[in-house]
Scaffold this active site. Sequence first.
Site, PDB file in Angstrom:
ATOM      1  N   TYR A 192      48.572  37.881  45.968  1.00 55.32           N
ATOM      2  CA  TYR A 192      47.653  36.940  45.319  1.00 55.32           C
ATOM      3  C   TYR A 192      48.200  36.493  43.955  1.00 55.32           C
ATOM      4  CZ  TYR A 192      44.248  38.897  48.685  1.00 55.32           C
ATOM      5  OH  TYR A 192      43.607  39.339  49.812  1.00 55.32           O
TER       6      TYR A 192
ATOM      7  N   TRP B 105      37.365  41.268  55.420  1.00 53.55           N
ATOM      8  CA  TRP B 105      37.807  40.140  54.588  1.00 53.55           C
ATOM      9  C   TRP B 105      37.127  38.891  55.122  1.00 53.55           C
ATOM     10  CZ3 TRP B 105      40.519  36.111  56.791  1.00 53.55           C
ATOM     11  CH2 TRP B 105      41.536  36.341  57.722  1.00 53.55           C
TER      12      TRP B 105
HETATM   13  N1  LIG Z   1      43.539  41.325  53.836  1.00 49.38           N
HETATM   14  C1  LIG Z   1      43.628  40.041  54.033  1.00 49.38           C
HETATM   15  O1  LIG Z   1      44.504  39.535  54.761  1.00 49.38           O
HETATM   16  C2  LIG Z   1      42.624  39.135  53.371  1.00 49.38           C
HETATM   17  C3  LIG Z   1      42.510  37.792  53.781  1.00 49.38           C
HETATM   18  C4  LIG Z   1      41.540  37.001  53.159  1.00 49.38           C
HETATM   19  C5  LIG Z   1      40.729  37.550  52.182  1.00 49.38           C
HETATM   20  N2  LIG Z   1      40.876  38.852  51.787  1.00 49.38           N
HETATM   21  C6  LIG Z   1      40.008  39.468  50.751  1.00 49.38           C
HETATM   22  O2  LIG Z   1      38.644  39.226  51.095  1.00 49.38           O
HETATM   23  C7  LIG Z   1      38.013  38.530  50.012  1.00 49.38           C
HETATM   24  C8  LIG Z   1      36.927  37.618  50.541  1.00 49.38           C
HETATM   25  O3  LIG Z   1      37.439  36.726  51.504  1.00 49.38           O
HETATM   26  P1  LIG Z   1      37.611  35.160  51.246  1.00 49.38           P
HETATM   27  O4  LIG Z   1      37.699  34.924  49.805  1.00 49.38           O
HETATM   28  O5  LIG Z   1      38.737  34.709  52.074  1.00 49.38           O
HETATM   29  O6  LIG Z   1      36.311  34.514  51.888  1.00 49.38           O
HETATM   30  P2  LIG Z   1      34.716  34.670  51.731  1.00 49.38           P
HETATM   31  O7  LIG Z   1      34.380  35.688  50.694  1.00 49.38           O
HETATM   32  O8  LIG Z   1      34.165  34.815  53.106  1.00 49.38           O
HETATM   33  O9  LIG Z   1      34.298  33.225  51.238  1.00 49.38           O
HETATM   34  C9  LIG Z   1      34.641  32.718  49.989  1.00 49.38           C
HETATM   35  C10 LIG Z   1      34.118  31.267  49.949  1.00 49.38           C
HETATM   36  O10 LIG Z   1      32.703  31.267  49.979  1.00 49.38           O
HETATM   37  C11 LIG Z   1      32.180  30.596  48.844  1.00 49.38           C
HETATM   38  N3  LIG Z   1      30.995  31.353  48.415  1.00 49.38           N
HETATM   39  C12 LIG Z   1      30.950  32.618  47.938  1.00 49.38           C
HETATM   40  N4  LIG Z   1      29.689  33.008  47.713  1.00 49.38           N
HETATM   41  C13 LIG Z   1      28.900  31.959  48.042  1.00 49.38           C
HETATM   42  C14 LIG Z   1      27.512  31.746  48.025  1.00 49.38           C
HETATM   43  N5  LIG Z   1      26.680  32.712  47.622  1.00 49.38           N
HETATM   44  N6  LIG Z   1      27.036  30.535  48.429  1.00 49.38           N
HETATM   45  C15 LIG Z   1      27.873  29.559  48.852  1.00 49.38           C
HETATM   46  N7  LIG Z   1      29.223  29.707  48.891  1.00 49.38           N
HETATM   47  C16 LIG Z   1      29.719  30.890  48.488  1.00 49.38           C
HETATM   48  C17 LIG Z   1      33.280  30.614  47.822  1.00 49.38           C
HETATM   49  O11 LIG Z   1      33.223  29.477  47.002  1.00 49.38           O
HETATM   50  P3  LIG Z   1      33.336  29.533  45.366  1.00 49.38           P
HETATM   51  O12 LIG Z   1      34.461  30.456  45.007  1.00 49.38           O
HETATM   52  O13 LIG Z   1      33.605  28.104  45.030  1.00 49.38           O
HETATM   53  O14 LIG Z   1      31.993  29.984  44.878  1.00 49.38           O
HETATM   54  C18 LIG Z   1      34.535  30.550  48.691  1.00 49.38           C
HETATM   55  O15 LIG Z   1      34.814  29.215  49.060  1.00 49.38           O
HETATM   56  C19 LIG Z   1      39.170  37.798  49.346  1.00 49.38           C
HETATM   57  O16 LIG Z   1      38.868  37.324  48.059  1.00 49.38           O
HETATM   58  C20 LIG Z   1      40.237  38.872  49.372  1.00 49.38           C
HETATM   59  O17 LIG Z   1      40.020  39.820  48.350  1.00 49.38           O
HETATM   60  C21 LIG Z   1      41.819  39.645  52.384  1.00 49.38           C
END
Ligand SMILES: NC(=O)c1ccc[n+]([C@@H]2O[C@H](COP(=O)([O-])OP(=O)(O)OC[C@H]3O[C@@H](n4cnc5c(N)ncnc54)[C@H](OP(=O)(O)O)[C@@H]3O)[C@@H](O)[C@H]2O)c1
Length: 295
Positions: free
Chosen positions: A48, A182
């Site tokens: 990241y 995730w």
């Molecule tokens: N191990 C892996 O391969 C892997 C892959 C992907 C992710 N991850 C980890 O998992 C974490 C979470 O996954 P992710 O970031 O991919 O997706 P997520 O948490 O499912 O979704 C994030 C998205 O949702 C929006 N959001 C968040 N809260 C919200 C709410 N209450 N209302 C409306 N929209 C909302 C955010 O927008 P805004 O930011 O604009 O608010 C962003 O666009 C990552 O940050 C990372 O740490 C790991």
Amino acid sequence: MEFVTLNNGVQMPMLGYGVYQVTQEECEKCVLDALDVGYRSIDTAQSYFNEVQVGNAIHKSGVARRDIFLTTKVWIEHYGYEQAKASVLESMEKLQTDYLDLCLLHQPFSDYYGAYRALEDLQSEGKIRAIGISNFYADRMIDIASFARSVPQVNQVETHPFNQQTEAKKYMDKYGVQIEAWAPFGEGRGDMFTNPVIAEIGSKYGKTVAQTILRWHIQKGVVVIPKSTHRERMAENFNVFDFSLTDEDIAAINALDKAESSFFSHNDPAMVEWFVKMVEERKHQHDSSKEKKNW
Ligand SMILES: NC(=O)c1ccc[n+]([C@@H]2O[C@H](COP(=O)([O-])OP(=O)(O)OC[C@H]3O[C@@H](n4cnc5c(N)ncnc54)[C@H](OP(=O)(O)O)[C@@H]3O)[C@@H](O)[C@H]2O)c1
């Protein structure tokens, strides 16, 4: 906060804050906001490129290090025993910490056995409290859980209402590996945040779709690390411990499962080749940034 006890006795918060796609420019402020809102678990990764900013935020927050559950992940280009070990120590330096709460292997490619042995040794040395894997589908998870010296504590995989990992979780439960989601909202794909079934369930409790989804995960024993760069959404996502879904609510969300990725399959040969290409590109970036020592 609710906690889960991992297979080695370490306690992990059920809810944390993830910083994937949080830029270097915004990351320090976001993590400071998240800690101020109340989050005590932060999920970052070498790939990241924001470990320095996470470390700065933790340092500046005034929250005691022992009160924070800090996760990072080793990227594929650092796999193999020696490189993985060195990369974890470098991550710890960037994060300004002398131990990690959780360290995961980010992807199931290249020499992950060598890298896993490095994590096992760092754990024995007291530098990592819990170790694990990420994106290991059931076949790879069973392989490493069976043939490595120790069973991983955690497996972080894409998990949300449209891809619930029901079969994979059965195997994780069988081997004592904690599932961590995730993209707990599937990054909003498939109109997740306006899904009428989830919205109706949430409205009974005065909760948003996001809150209802997180509560559903937590009640099913899935650790969540939602990402948002908006402080009010961070607070919304944190406020999920004052209500409970019924078995009927959970069954209605369970019925939304499409049992397929909203992103891509790690078994798709074209995707594996895409990872190989990405590793080459990132290795080059990493080498040049190390030369400049600009972190
Ligand atoms: N191990 C892996 O391969 C892997 C892959 C992907 C992710 N991850 C980890 O998992 C974490 C979470 O996954 P992710 O970031 O991919 O997706 P997520 O948490 O499912 O979704 C994030 C998205 O949702 C929006 N959001 C968040 N809260 C919200 C709410 N209450 N209302 C409306 N929209 C909302 C955010 O927008 P805004 O930011 O604009 O608010 C962003 O666009 C990552 O940050 C990372 O740490 C790991």
